[in-house]
Motif scaffolding. Structure first.
Motif, PDB file in Angstrom:
ATOM      1  N   GLN A  11      33.584  58.752 -72.468  1.00 17.76           N
ATOM      2  CA  GLN A  11      34.945  58.235 -72.610  1.00 17.76           C
ATOM      3  C   GLN A  11      35.336  58.107 -74.078  1.00 17.76           C
ATOM      4  O   GLN A  11      36.481  58.344 -74.453  1.00 17.76           O
ATOM      5  CB  GLN A  11      35.053  56.875 -71.917  1.00 17.76           C
ATOM      6  N   ASP A  18      31.142  53.998 -72.794  1.00 12.66           N
ATOM      7  CA  ASP A  18      30.465  55.224 -72.359  1.00 12.66           C
ATOM      8  C   ASP A  18      30.833  56.332 -73.352  1.00 12.66           C
ATOM      9  O   ASP A  18      32.009  56.570 -73.626  1.00 12.66           O
ATOM     10  CB  ASP A  18      30.950  55.577 -70.945  1.00 12.66           C
ATOM     11  N   VAL A  36      35.867  51.059 -70.335  1.00 11.95           N
ATOM     12  CA  VAL A  36      34.946  52.171 -70.090  1.00 11.95           C
ATOM     13  C   VAL A  36      34.617  52.960 -71.343  1.00 11.95           C
ATOM     14  O   VAL A  36      33.759  53.853 -71.322  1.00 11.95           O
ATOM     15  CB  VAL A  36      35.499  53.118 -69.003  1.00 11.95           C
ATOM     16  N   SER A  94      27.451  54.665 -81.070  1.00 17.78           N
ATOM     17  CA  SER A  94      27.558  54.881 -79.631  1.00 17.78           C
ATOM     18  C   SER A  94      26.281  55.538 -79.121  1.00 17.78           C
ATOM     19  O   SER A  94      25.751  56.456 -79.748  1.00 17.78           O
ATOM     20  CB  SER A  94      28.761  55.784 -79.307  1.00 17.78           C
ATOM     21  N   GLY A  95      25.775  55.052 -77.998  1.00 18.62           N
ATOM     22  CA  GLY A  95      24.617  55.673 -77.382  1.00 18.62           C
ATOM     23  C   GLY A  95      23.290  55.257 -77.984  1.00 18.62           C
ATOM     24  O   GLY A  95      22.245  55.774 -77.584  1.00 18.62           O
ATOM     25  N   HIS A 100      31.147  45.910 -75.197  1.00 16.82           N
ATOM     26  CA  HIS A 100      30.519  46.257 -73.923  1.00 16.82           C
ATOM     27  C   HIS A 100      31.628  46.383 -72.887  1.00 16.82           C
ATOM     28  O   HIS A 100      32.764  45.972 -73.120  1.00 16.82           O
ATOM     29  CB  HIS A 100      29.512  45.167 -73.526  1.00 16.82           C
ATOM     30  N   SER A 101      31.324  46.961 -71.752  1.00 19.24           N
ATOM     31  CA  SER A 101      32.361  47.163 -70.737  1.00 19.24           C
ATOM     32  C   SER A 101      32.942  45.853 -70.212  1.00 19.24           C
ATOM     33  O   SER A 101      34.129  45.780 -69.887  1.00 19.24           O
ATOM     34  CB  SER A 101      31.801  47.984 -69.569  1.00 19.24           C
ATOM     35  N   TYR A 151      26.550  50.595 -74.230  1.00 15.97           N
ATOM     36  CA  TYR A 151      26.634  51.019 -72.830  1.00 15.97           C
ATOM     37  C   TYR A 151      25.827  50.074 -71.940  1.00 15.97           C
ATOM     38  O   TYR A 151      26.266  49.681 -70.862  1.00 15.97           O
ATOM     39  CB  TYR A 151      26.101  52.451 -72.700  1.00 15.97           C
ATOM     40  N   ASP A 152      24.642  49.692 -72.396  1.00 12.85           N
ATOM     41  CA  ASP A 152      23.807  48.731 -71.673  1.00 12.85           C
ATOM     42  C   ASP A 152      24.216  47.309 -72.060  1.00 12.85           C
ATOM     43  O   ASP A 152      24.957  47.110 -73.022  1.00 12.85           O
ATOM     44  CB  ASP A 152      22.333  48.960 -72.017  1.00 12.85           C
TER      45      ASP A 152
END
Length: 330
Positions: free
Chosen positions: A301, A298, A295, A215-216, A266-267, A245-246
């Motif tokens: 979250q 992120d 979400v 993550s991130g 991804h979202s 996230y992107d």
């Protein structure tokens, strides 16, 4: 970072950033420092200029990622999960971030952890505790200690002229922060912590039947990318789950399409079992599914989700109740 440099330093460093990016520009400065001799100039810099600029740039980075004004709630929720995770093997957390968010959260939540250093004020890096295979040690560090590995260094690491040491606080101007490994081979003493930590990352991913959650991370380090992709291909019964996230990066999407155990979330879409598709539309709503978007990609979250894994015991755990309620003083 540039705004904090003097005009002369900014004029010298800006072209390096434009040509190479920040981290590679730092690597170039360190290579120049090691290779240039008295009287020699490269990119308009002497050896002394490169040393001074390296120190100034690192100082500005240290200031830029200070956690004083940070929102600690997401990372504290993550730390709450780490503290309560009970596995036979230790939880291993790898990060490319320089900041002290994880350390601050772990300390706040009383997480037992080991980061490769032993000591308090100027703790030396202990290679034999990070890679026990290289040196015979009597006992392994207990699994109840979470492992925290900072692959690109930290604002509270500093060179002492020979080795890397962890300081009791962020490096000041008298210390050169040990952030981002120089890929040049001119100075092995500067490189060895990063080489050992990358090897640790490779070995952790190659343990059979493990779950790795990412993550991130934007997949901007090709060395780490290849370690991840290689482990996914070699260990078909392990699972690597990437929360992106992107928008999903092309190289990551290509690898995930041919590696079923490398899943990308991804979202608005996902790649699962090698199949890429958007999320199905539904009127259902929950804390992590809103307006046809997932979400949880992120980190804030994701930290909330992980903390709620232990929500069943929160009645007996006031600190966890506080974290899940959001009532945390910053």
């Amino acid at each position: 970072m540039l705004a904090g440099l003097s005009i002369d330093e900014r004029n010298k460093f800006s072209p390096l950033i434009e040509a190479h990016g920040l981290e590679n520009a730092l690597s170039r400065l360190r290579a120049m420092s090691g290779l240039l001799k008295v009287g020699q100039i490269l990119d308009g810099l002497t050896k002394d200029d490169a040393d001074k600029l390296d120190r100034s740039v690192c100082l500005q980075i240290v200031k830029g990622v200070d956690v004083g004004g940070a929102d600690l709630l997401p990372v504290r929720r993550f730390a709450a999960w780490v503290k309560r995770a009970q596995y036979e093997s230790a939880v291993e957390v790898f990060t490319t971030n320089y900041d002290l968010l994880l350390e601050t959260a772990f300390d706040t939540e009383s997480v037992l952890y080991f980061d490769g250093f032993s000591g308090v004020l100027r703790a030396p890096f202990r290679i034999e505790l990070v890679d026990p295979g290289q040196v015979q040690v009597r006992e392994e560090i207990p699994s109840l200690f979470t492992r925290l590995w900072k692959l690109h260094g930290s604002v509270n690491w500093a060179w002492d002229g020979v080795n890397v040491r962890r300081l009791g606080a962020a490096a000041e101007h008298k210390d050169v922060a040990a952030i981002y490994p120089s890929q040049a081979k001119y100075d092995q003493s500067r490189r060895y912590p990063f080489v050992v930590l990358q090897d640790r990352f490779r070995r952790a991913l190659n343990v059979p039947e493990t779950i790795t959650v990412i993550s991130g991370y934007a997949f901007g380090d090709q060395h780490l990318n290849e370690i991840i992709f290689d482990a996914a291909a070699r260990r078909e019964r392990s699972e690597i789950i990437v929360f992106s996230y992107d928008p999903i990066q092309d190289d990551l999407a290509q690898r995930a399409s041919i590696t079923p155990n490398l899943q990308v979330i991804h979202s608005s879409e996902a790649i699962i079992g090698g199949v890429r598709a958007p999320w199905a539309k539904t009127e259902a709503e929950c804390a992590y599914w809103k307006a046809d978007k997932l979400v949880i990609a992120d980190f804030a979250q994701l930290g909330d989700f992980l903390a709620r894994v232990h929500a069943g015991s929160s009645a007996q755990d006031p600190s966890l109740t506080e974290l899940l309620g959001g009532g945390v003083e910053q």
